[in-house]
Design an enzyme around this catalytic site. Structure first.
Site, PDB file in Angstrom:
ATOM      1  N   GLY A  11      34.276  41.734  43.710  1.00  0.00           N
ATOM      2  CA  GLY A  11      34.054  40.551  42.894  1.00  0.00           C
ATOM      3  C   GLY A  11      34.758  39.334  43.480  1.00  0.00           C
ATOM      4  N   ARG A  72      28.198  44.468  47.250  1.00  0.00           N
ATOM      5  CA  ARG A  72      28.554  45.873  47.064  1.00  0.00           C
ATOM      6  C   ARG A  72      27.893  46.678  48.190  1.00  0.00           C
ATOM      7  NH1 ARG A  72      32.629  45.319  43.364  1.00  0.00           N
ATOM      8  NH2 ARG A  72      31.943  43.991  41.637  1.00  0.00           N
ATOM      9  N   ASP A 103      41.069  46.802  44.768  1.00  0.00           N
ATOM     10  CA  ASP A 103      41.448  48.136  45.234  1.00  0.00           C
ATOM     11  C   ASP A 103      40.312  48.877  45.923  1.00  0.00           C
ATOM     12  OD1 ASP A 103      39.982  48.553  42.939  1.00  0.00           O
ATOM     13  OD2 ASP A 103      41.383  49.955  42.023  1.00  0.00           O
ATOM     14  N   THR A 125      41.416  39.166  43.204  1.00  0.00           N
ATOM     15  CA  THR A 125      40.716  39.609  42.003  1.00  0.00           C
ATOM     16  C   THR A 125      41.296  38.891  40.794  1.00  0.00           C
ATOM     17  OG1 THR A 125      40.391  41.467  40.469  1.00  0.00           O
ATOM     18  CG2 THR A 125      42.265  41.618  41.961  1.00  0.00           C
ATOM     19  N   ASP A 127      41.457  40.085  37.943  1.00  0.00           N
ATOM     20  CA  ASP A 127      41.989  41.083  37.011  1.00  0.00           C
ATOM     21  C   ASP A 127      43.500  41.267  37.109  1.00  0.00           C
ATOM     22  OD1 ASP A 127      39.332  41.526  36.291  1.00  0.00           O
ATOM     23  OD2 ASP A 127      39.087  43.136  37.749  1.00  0.00           O
ATOM     24  N   ASP A 129      45.166  43.360  38.835  1.00  0.00           N
ATOM     25  CA  ASP A 129      45.385  44.792  38.596  1.00  0.00           C
ATOM     26  C   ASP A 129      45.748  45.583  39.853  1.00  0.00           C
ATOM     27  OD1 ASP A 129      42.946  44.591  39.867  1.00  0.00           O
ATOM     28  OD2 ASP A 129      41.878  45.945  38.523  1.00  0.00           O
ATOM     29  N   ARG A 171      38.560  44.362  33.620  1.00  0.00           N
ATOM     30  CA  ARG A 171      38.248  45.747  33.967  1.00  0.00           C
ATOM     31  C   ARG A 171      39.149  46.683  33.161  1.00  0.00           C
ATOM     32  NH1 ARG A 171      38.061  48.078  40.092  1.00  0.00           N
ATOM     33  NH2 ARG A 171      40.281  47.785  39.797  1.00  0.00           N
TER      34      ARG A 171
END
Length: 319
Positions: A11, A72, A103, A125, A127, A129, A171
């Site tokens: 993303g 992707r 990741d 990202t 996120d 994360d 996410r």
């Protein structure tokens, strides 16, 4: 090392362009040739690789998204796909690769490193994360986008005396919801890292109304449930009607904040230095306001931890 490549994967996030710019210009500063790989690992397999000069990355530091595009690529998860990518890298003379992404992108970079092709990961990202780093590129911009939306929704929530549920991305991590909820003064925040009690949520809404509160804001991270699911649960439990706003992909777009531009620049530059030091399989991050590099496997073998002191504080301040 004379020639390296850079790609963005997964993303997109605001600040990726700042990182690409830093890789290219830092590399050129140290006498390297730098090539951009377009469309992520898919482009790597297909040989969409182009030399980049300093001018090619001019006027992109302020732009959201990624100049190199992203895609992707299920094929790259296979051994055959990875061998195709290595064949293309050899064909184009690349000796090292900077991978900007999350990741999943790191796993691809680690696979190439294990096959003898050194890669360095840069965390991009919204996120936030990625274990091993306090912040990822794009998180701050997305956070400010969410806060701006909360402020606007609160205006109409106040006018109509309603409860609004705002669903945010993240996410399986709750950082975006947690930070935005605290900064936006939300009455309730639901994150994947902490179980929720529907009775407590309803009780909080009723107590607020009893003391004269005419509106409420609930922030729910997508990793918990959808905003519409939560709205249904609250209405079934207490007969309280809510309105739902799903912020969606607006959280990924927009001009990066100063913080994300600086992070992208710092991380991209350090990634080049790590490759020049002969290291592969490393990830770049920030800990305690210092740029660090560490074993990339940490990113997908350890758990990301949300700052639960923020969660506790948000509950204390939303009485």
């Amino acid at each position: 090392m004379k020639r390296i490549g850079v790609l963005t994967s997964g993303g997109d996030s605001p600040g990726m362009n700042a990182a690409v710019r830093a890789v290219v210009r830092k590399g050129i500063y140290h006498g390297l040739e730098v090539a951009g790989v377009y469309q992520g690992y898919q482009g790597l397999i297909e040989g969409k690789i182009k030399d980049l000069e300093a001018g090619d990355v001019g006027d992109i530091i302020q732009r959201g998204g990624t100049k190199l595009y992203s895609a992707r690529c299920p094929e790259f998860k296979t051994d055959a796909g990875q061998e195709k990518a290595i064949e293309q890298m050899k064909k184009h003379g690349l000796e090292g690769l900077v991978v900007i992404g999350g990741d999943g992108s790191y796993q691809g970079a680690m696979a190439l490193t294990r096959k003898g092709f050194p890669c360095v990961g840069v965390p991009g990202t919204i996120d936030n994360d990625i274990p091993g780093t306090d912040y990822t590129i794009g998180f701050d911009t997305a956070l400010n986008t969410v806060i701006e939306a909360i402020d606007k929704i609160r205006d109409t929530a106040t006018s109509h005396e309603r409860t609004f549920i705002i669903e945010v991305m993240g996410r399986d991590a709750g950082d975006l919801a947690l930070w935005a909820g605290l900064a936006g003064g939300a009455e309730t925040i639901l994150i994947p890292e902490e179980s929720y009690d529907l009775d407590e949520i309803v009780d909080r809404l009723k107590k607020g109304k009893a003391r004269g509160k005419r509106h409420s804001i609930i922030i729910v991270a997508e990793g918990v449930m959808s905003g519409n699911e939560l709205a249904t649960l609250i209405e079934e439990k207490a007969g309280i009607e809510t309105r739902v706003s799903v912020l969606g992909h607006i959280q990924r777009g927009g001009s990066p904040t100063a913080r994300d531009r600086v992070l992208g620049s710092l991380f991209g530059a350090r990634a080049v230095e790590v490759l020049l030091e002969g290291e592969g399989g490393k990830a770049i991050g920030m800990r305690n306001h210092l740029v660090v590099d560490y074993d990339m496997t940490k990113a997908f073998t350890e758990e990301h931890d949300a700052d639960m002191t923020l969660y506790t504080l948000s509950k204390e301040l939303s009485i």
